[in-house]
Design an enzyme around this catalytic site. Sequence first.
Site, mmCIF file in Angstrom:
data_model
loop_
_atom_site.group_PDB
_atom_site.id
_atom_site.type_symbol
_atom_site.label_atom_id
_atom_site.label_comp_id
_atom_site.label_asym_id
_atom_site.label_seq_id
_atom_site.Cartn_x
_atom_site.Cartn_y
_atom_site.Cartn_z
ATOM 1 N N HIS A 1 0.889 -1.126 -0.120
ATOM 2 C CA HIS A 1 -0.123 0.043 0.005
ATOM 3 C C HIS A 1 0.971 1.284 0.171
ATOM 4 O O HIS A 1 0.436 2.336 -0.138
ATOM 5 C CB HIS A 1 -0.909 0.017 1.199
ATOM 6 C CG HIS A 1 -2.065 -1.002 1.022
ATOM 7 N ND1 HIS A 1 -3.270 -0.580 0.980
ATOM 8 C CD2 HIS A 1 -1.937 -2.388 1.149
ATOM 9 C CE1 HIS A 1 -4.063 -1.702 0.666
ATOM 10 N NE2 HIS A 1 -3.263 -2.802 0.967
ATOM 11 N N ASP B 1 3.365 9.480 -0.449
ATOM 12 C CA ASP B 1 2.095 8.587 -0.109
ATOM 13 C C ASP B 1 1.877 7.514 -1.221
ATOM 14 O O ASP B 1 2.022 7.853 -2.330
ATOM 15 C CB ASP B 1 0.868 9.572 -0.096
ATOM 16 C CG ASP B 1 -0.195 8.935 1.102
ATOM 17 O OD1 ASP B 1 -0.252 7.807 1.454
ATOM 18 O OD2 ASP B 1 -0.763 9.787 1.446
HETATM 19 P P1 ADP Z 1 -3.210 6.482 5.145
HETATM 20 O O1 ADP Z 1 -3.550 4.725 4.722
HETATM 21 O O2 ADP Z 1 -1.816 6.447 4.977
HETATM 22 O O3 ADP Z 1 -3.703 6.799 6.451
HETATM 23 P P2 ADP Z 1 -5.071 7.203 2.958
HETATM 24 O O4 ADP Z 1 -5.512 8.724 2.655
HETATM 25 O O5 ADP Z 1 -4.920 6.517 2.007
HETATM 26 O O6 ADP Z 1 -3.953 7.434 4.045
HETATM 27 O O7 ADP Z 1 -6.387 6.735 3.983
HETATM 28 C C1 ADP Z 1 -7.029 7.307 5.001
HETATM 29 C C2 ADP Z 1 -8.168 6.938 5.281
HETATM 30 O O8 ADP Z 1 -8.470 6.977 6.639
HETATM 31 C C3 ADP Z 1 -9.257 7.421 4.439
HETATM 32 O O9 ADP Z 1 -10.147 6.459 4.045
HETATM 33 C C4 ADP Z 1 -9.990 8.494 5.580
HETATM 34 O O10 ADP Z 1 -11.095 8.763 5.201
HETATM 35 C C5 ADP Z 1 -9.749 7.923 6.768
HETATM 36 N N1 ADP Z 1 -9.803 8.961 7.874
HETATM 37 C C6 ADP Z 1 -8.619 9.822 8.101
HETATM 38 N N2 ADP Z 1 -8.979 10.411 9.100
HETATM 39 C C7 ADP Z 1 -10.030 9.922 9.537
HETATM 40 C C8 ADP Z 1 -10.900 10.632 10.523
HETATM 41 N N3 ADP Z 1 -10.703 11.564 11.501
HETATM 42 N N4 ADP Z 1 -11.982 9.848 10.959
HETATM 43 C C9 ADP Z 1 -12.457 8.880 10.073
HETATM 44 N N5 ADP Z 1 -11.781 8.299 9.082
HETATM 45 C C10 ADP Z 1 -10.772 9.076 8.633
HETATM 46 O O1 F6P Z 2 -1.913 2.660 4.190
HETATM 47 C C1 F6P Z 2 -0.658 2.737 5.164
HETATM 48 C C2 F6P Z 2 -1.157 2.275 6.242
HETATM 49 O O2 F6P Z 2 0.350 1.843 7.153
HETATM 50 C C3 F6P Z 2 -2.007 0.896 6.431
HETATM 51 O O3 F6P Z 2 -0.985 -0.297 6.348
HETATM 52 C C4 F6P Z 2 -2.711 1.172 7.712
HETATM 53 O O4 F6P Z 2 -4.038 0.475 7.913
HETATM 54 C C5 F6P Z 2 -2.837 2.637 7.919
HETATM 55 O O5 F6P Z 2 -1.697 3.190 7.203
HETATM 56 C C6 F6P Z 2 -3.003 3.160 9.461
HETATM 57 O O6 F6P Z 2 -1.695 2.670 10.180
HETATM 58 P P1 F6P Z 2 -1.989 1.976 11.186
HETATM 59 O O7 F6P Z 2 -2.604 0.613 10.765
HETATM 60 O O8 F6P Z 2 -0.483 1.623 11.777
HETATM 61 O O9 F6P Z 2 -2.912 2.514 12.209
#
Ligand code: ADP
Ligand code: F6P
Length: 467
Positions: A157, A365
């Site tokens: 990912h 990212d």
């Molecule tokens: P990462 O996997 O690195 O966290 P992404 O942008 O790919 O980054 O995914 C983040 C996910 O987490 C998205 O689906 C987003 O809606 C969710 N998310 C982020 N912040 C919040 C929050 N405060 N409450 C609920 N969902 C959240």
């Molecule tokens: O998408 C990247 C990622 O590391 C996922 O593997 C993971 O679900 C997400 O970010 C949140 O991180 P964590 O699982 O460490 O809370």
Amino acid sequence: MSRLIVVSNRVNPPTGKGDESVGGLAMALSAALRQYSGLWFGWSGRTVPAFTGELSIEEFDGVTAATVDLEETDFNEYYNGYANKTLWPLFHYRMDLTAYDRSYGEGYERVNRRFAETLRPLIAPDDLIWVHDYHLIPLARELRALGVRNRIGFFLHVPWPAYQVIATLPGHRQLVQAMFDYDLVGFQTHEYLQAFEEYVLTEAAGERIAPDKLRAFGHTLSVGEFPIGIDAKDFAQMVRGPRARRMRDIMTASTVFKQMIIGVDRLDYSKGLEERFLGFERLLADNPDLRREVLMLQIAPVSREGVDTYQEIRARLDALSGRINGEFADVDWNPVRYVNRNYRRDDLAGIYGAASVGLVTPLRDGMNLVAKEFVAAQDPQDPGVLVLSRFAGAATQLKEALLVNPNSPEEIADALKRALSMGLAERIRRWRALFENVQGEDVEGWRDAFVTALADDDAQSKAALAG
Ligand code: ADP
Ligand code: F6P
């Protein structure tokens, strides 16, 4: 059809209660599995003094979640340690933050072995096994050692870094060799796939035996590019639902006569939050006429609190948001609203919908699903503008966003100014192109493309022939 077994560190069954964990992987897999009765295996999110291997089994919408508790030492060495102090910073090009400690590597190997031993009895001969993310790279090797001959795929990912960066990791060869125990390895973008291939062809003296097949370490591996998407249909439905509409009304009322800039990210140094705050500060400093006309809402739930770099970024952002408000706020206006909580998905949809600008500026990212959610939540008649980092995987797909270098507060400020004053016709034109992509390359398409490639027996026999 074979049963699908999904394996990931974080398991996030779709409870529908809004208590799902935050993060792209969890969001995507719960959506991907919703219509696929399969098994989802991983960590329970709990720690115990000593590992027992006892499984907790729960059923949600046809998905069986089988989770296991981690021993405290394992949690520190594998999750906080090797996964989040070594691999995460390295894969996001933060060599300055990358910690190398032998105990982390040992913990990583141990947990992968324990996961394999616990999962082994649940595997039937026809199952397809799909392993996710950097926590579990050696899992296939451990499963193979236990005699598992099923098709096993791996999807990363996060970014796969450039050859010169991965080569700084002690034990990099062993890590890459473990990837050759999979049948298929998938990456988010062409750039990451290319970087992996470069490593294999140069450092590991591997060879390309077909356009999508590499041979090294005595094994043949299929590789591919599978950009992840969001559950676009569900999200679009959610946006029109009562809860999202109510949230949108609340936000519109609370920001009346102002344009809102929205950021939603786990509180992670890879998300470029400091640079983003500085960009917004610059916008206000250089454009006095915009003050009181605009506000920035940054939602940033805390993440990985056991890792010191995450505690440090939290402290710096608290200070920075305070400084900007101290400098520019008035009795009836605060330029920055900074909140650290989780929200239900339908609430988030309403919040995105009320914003004029989506500000998504990670320094690196793998993909970034927030950018896609922002697009999906916009009103087609009056859409907001997406400002996106050129270093998010999503930038390779969402080309009609305003692309910026996230390291430059000046570039962020310029893009914000442009976004805030963009005319309706241009906003609609850009949004339509973005939405077409978000809808066309959704999470179901991603799942189907990967699972089809993994199940492809033809590929398997060709690989055997070549071997
Ligand atoms: P990462 O996997 O690195 O966290 P992404 O942008 O790919 O980054 O995914 C983040 C996910 O987490 C998205 O689906 C987003 O809606 C969710 N998310 C982020 N912040 C919040 C929050 N405060 N409450 C609920 N969902 C959240
Ligand atoms: O998408 C990247 C990622 O590391 C996922 O593997 C993971 O679900 C997400 O970010 C949140 O991180 P964590 O699982 O460490 O809370």
